[in-house]
Design an enzyme around this catalytic site. Sequence first.
Site, PDB file in Angstrom:
ATOM      1  N   TYR A   1      -1.136   8.548  -2.425  1.00 15.53           N
ATOM      2  CA  TYR A   1      -1.404   8.275  -3.837  1.00 15.53           C
ATOM      3  C   TYR A   1      -2.660   9.019  -4.318  1.00 15.53           C
ATOM      4  O   TYR A   1      -2.766   9.390  -5.468  1.00 15.53           O
ATOM      5  CB  TYR A   1      -1.631   6.768  -4.051  1.00 15.53           C
ATOM      6  CG  TYR A   1      -0.396   5.914  -4.077  1.00 15.53           C
ATOM      7  CD1 TYR A   1       0.887   6.451  -3.941  1.00 15.53           C
ATOM      8  CD2 TYR A   1      -0.504   4.539  -4.266  1.00 15.53           C
ATOM      9  CE1 TYR A   1       2.008   5.640  -3.978  1.00 15.53           C
ATOM     10  CE2 TYR A   1       0.619   3.720  -4.315  1.00 15.53           C
ATOM     11  CZ  TYR A   1       1.869   4.271  -4.158  1.00 15.53           C
ATOM     12  OH  TYR A   1       2.972   3.460  -4.205  1.00 15.53           O
TER      13      TYR A   1
ATOM     14  N   CYS B   1     -11.181   2.631   0.156  1.00 16.55           N
ATOM     15  CA  CYS B   1      -9.781   2.963   0.411  1.00 16.55           C
ATOM     16  C   CYS B   1      -9.400   2.090   1.599  1.00 16.55           C
ATOM     17  O   CYS B   1     -10.144   2.032   2.593  1.00 16.55           O
ATOM     18  CB  CYS B   1      -9.629   4.433   0.777  1.00 16.55           C
ATOM     19  SG  CYS B   1      -7.987   4.837   1.417  1.00 16.55           S
ATOM     20  N   THR B   2      -8.281   1.398   1.487  1.00 13.68           N
ATOM     21  CA  THR B   2      -7.944   0.422   2.530  1.00 13.68           C
ATOM     22  C   THR B   2      -7.602   1.087   3.864  1.00 13.68           C
ATOM     23  O   THR B   2      -7.576   0.417   4.898  1.00 13.68           O
ATOM     24  CB  THR B   2      -6.789  -0.486   2.071  1.00 13.68           C
ATOM     25  OG1 THR B   2      -5.701   0.341   1.627  1.00 13.68           O
ATOM     26  CG2 THR B   2      -7.232  -1.395   0.944  1.00 13.68           C
ATOM     27  N   HIS B   3      -7.370   2.376   3.849  1.00 16.74           N
ATOM     28  CA  HIS B   3      -7.153   3.079   5.121  1.00 16.74           C
ATOM     29  C   HIS B   3      -8.434   3.143   5.961  1.00 16.74           C
ATOM     30  O   HIS B   3      -8.368   3.236   7.187  1.00 16.74           O
ATOM     31  CB  HIS B   3      -6.688   4.524   4.872  1.00 16.74           C
ATOM     32  CG  HIS B   3      -5.224   4.657   4.595  1.00 16.74           C
ATOM     33  ND1 HIS B   3      -4.661   4.311   3.391  1.00 16.74           N
ATOM     34  CD2 HIS B   3      -4.212   5.109   5.375  1.00 16.74           C
ATOM     35  CE1 HIS B   3      -3.365   4.547   3.447  1.00 16.74           C
ATOM     36  NE2 HIS B   3      -3.054   5.031   4.629  1.00 16.74           N
TER      37      HIS B   3
ATOM     38  N   ASP C   1       0.868  -1.192   0.000  1.00 14.22           N
ATOM     39  CA  ASP C   1       0.000   0.000   0.000  1.00 14.22           C
ATOM     40  C   ASP C   1       0.901   1.238   0.000  1.00 14.22           C
ATOM     41  O   ASP C   1       2.116   1.144   0.200  1.00 14.22           O
ATOM     42  CB  ASP C   1      -0.909  -0.004   1.247  1.00 14.22           C
ATOM     43  CG  ASP C   1      -1.893   1.174   1.266  1.00 14.22           C
ATOM     44  OD1 ASP C   1      -2.321   1.633   0.185  1.00 14.22           O
ATOM     45  OD2 ASP C   1      -2.224   1.653   2.368  1.00 14.22           O
ATOM     46  N   SER C   2       0.281   2.396  -0.166  1.00 12.78           N
ATOM     47  CA  SER C   2       1.032   3.653  -0.081  1.00 12.78           C
ATOM     48  C   SER C   2       1.433   3.956   1.362  1.00 12.78           C
ATOM     49  O   SER C   2       2.376   4.696   1.620  1.00 12.78           O
ATOM     50  CB  SER C   2       0.159   4.793  -0.598  1.00 12.78           C
ATOM     51  OG  SER C   2      -1.005   4.875   0.205  1.00 12.78           O
TER      52      SER C   2
ATOM     53  N   CYS D   1      -4.491  -1.625  -1.948  1.00 10.55           N
ATOM     54  CA  CYS D   1      -4.708  -0.182  -2.141  1.00 10.55           C
ATOM     55  C   CYS D   1      -5.662  -0.019  -3.313  1.00 10.55           C
ATOM     56  O   CYS D   1      -5.369  -0.472  -4.428  1.00 10.55           O
ATOM     57  CB  CYS D   1      -3.368   0.483  -2.452  1.00 10.55           C
ATOM     58  SG  CYS D   1      -3.496   2.221  -2.894  1.00 10.55           S
TER      59      CYS D   1
ATOM     60  N   GLU E   1      -3.812   7.416   9.062  1.00 14.05           N
ATOM     61  CA  GLU E   1      -2.356   7.364   9.320  1.00 14.05           C
ATOM     62  C   GLU E   1      -2.070   7.883  10.731  1.00 14.05           C
ATOM     63  O   GLU E   1      -1.289   7.310  11.473  1.00 14.05           O
ATOM     64  CB  GLU E   1      -1.604   8.246   8.303  1.00 14.05           C
ATOM     65  CG  GLU E   1      -1.577   7.710   6.894  1.00 14.05           C
ATOM     66  CD  GLU E   1      -0.528   6.615   6.648  1.00 14.05           C
ATOM     67  OE1 GLU E   1       0.552   6.653   7.254  1.00 14.05           O
ATOM     68  OE2 GLU E   1      -0.826   5.717   5.838  1.00 14.05           O
TER      69      GLU E   1
HETATM   70  N1  DGL Z   1      -4.874   3.119   0.932  1.00 14.86           N
HETATM   71  C1  DGL Z   1      -4.994   3.670  -0.361  1.00 14.86           C
HETATM   72  C2  DGL Z   1      -6.267   3.237  -1.054  1.00 14.86           C
HETATM   73  O1  DGL Z   1      -6.786   2.185  -0.764  1.00 14.86           O
HETATM   74  C3  DGL Z   1      -4.653   5.080  -0.697  1.00 14.86           C
HETATM   75  C4  DGL Z   1      -4.277   6.133   0.280  1.00 14.86           C
HETATM   76  C5  DGL Z   1      -3.469   7.244  -0.357  1.00 14.86           C
HETATM   77  O2  DGL Z   1      -2.258   7.024  -0.494  1.00 14.86           O
HETATM   78  O3  DGL Z   1      -4.023   8.268  -0.758  1.00 14.86           O
HETATM   79  O4  DGL Z   1      -6.752   3.880  -1.936  1.00 14.86           O
END
Ligand code: DGL
Length: 265
Positions: free
Chosen positions: A43, A189-191, A11-12, A75, A153
């Site tokens: 990202y 978004c995985t976050h 992931d990012s 991601c 984060e």
């Molecule tokens: N976790 C990422 C996703 O699922 C992106 C977060 C980011 O770097 O903007 O899209």
Amino acid sequence: MTRARPLLVFDSGVGGLSVFAAIRARLPAAPLVYVADRAGYPYGTKPAALIEARVPALLGRLAERFDPELIVIACNTASTIALDAVRGALDLPIVGTVPAIKPAAALSRTRTIGVLGTEATVRQPYVDRLAAEFAADCRVLRHGSAALVELAERKLRGEPGAPDDYREAMAGLFAQPGGDEVDTIVLACTHFPLVEEELAAAAPRPVAFVDGKEGIARRTAWLTRERAWPGEAPAPVALFTGPAAALDSYRPGLARFGLNRVETL
Ligand code: DGL
């Protein structure tokens, strides 16, 4: 005995940990490497062309270094933009992350679903195709939020955000025409599963949240079904592309995911 080839989860930032945890629970004996491209984070606010060039190049380097059995792009942003490019560049199985529009459409009673992702993800044609194929009879409202990525984060670094931060980050979804009908939200978004409780508390009314992590873990297990990993897995490793100075603030949060070995690329 030859060393077992690891599964690499990418992931990012720390968002992919939501997927990493689901894979680890399903495949406790699998050797795992978690990679966060902190040097390229975030990202979601970057031009698609940049992500499409960066991700295959970086994964190519990582594939050489770790010789993984398989790579999971945990991601949505990287997957919706660069999955084809990565598959074209690397000769190994690549599992991508697809916004969970199909299960959300199956669940929604009001036939109005929200897609909460990064700004880059919510404008991808890939999302249009998923909505047309799996949610043709639903209103699909989209909202991209970089603030929410950063809140996740920060949470992992032990800096909890305020309820108002979460309300503000989601406001653009509920304020759209039809927003008062949304009963199901895709965490695209995985976050975002990392802050699901905070999102639930900040939503103006109870909504269901849906994400793809269990599906990704199932797919990973299926693709590695013939692999007999010996006994206990080696301690998983986390690798950050940089900067080394930021690492210390992440260590306690990473340790909660079993990641006690943290290195920089
Ligand atoms: N976790 C990422 C996703 O699922 C992106 C977060 C980011 O770097 O903007 O899209």
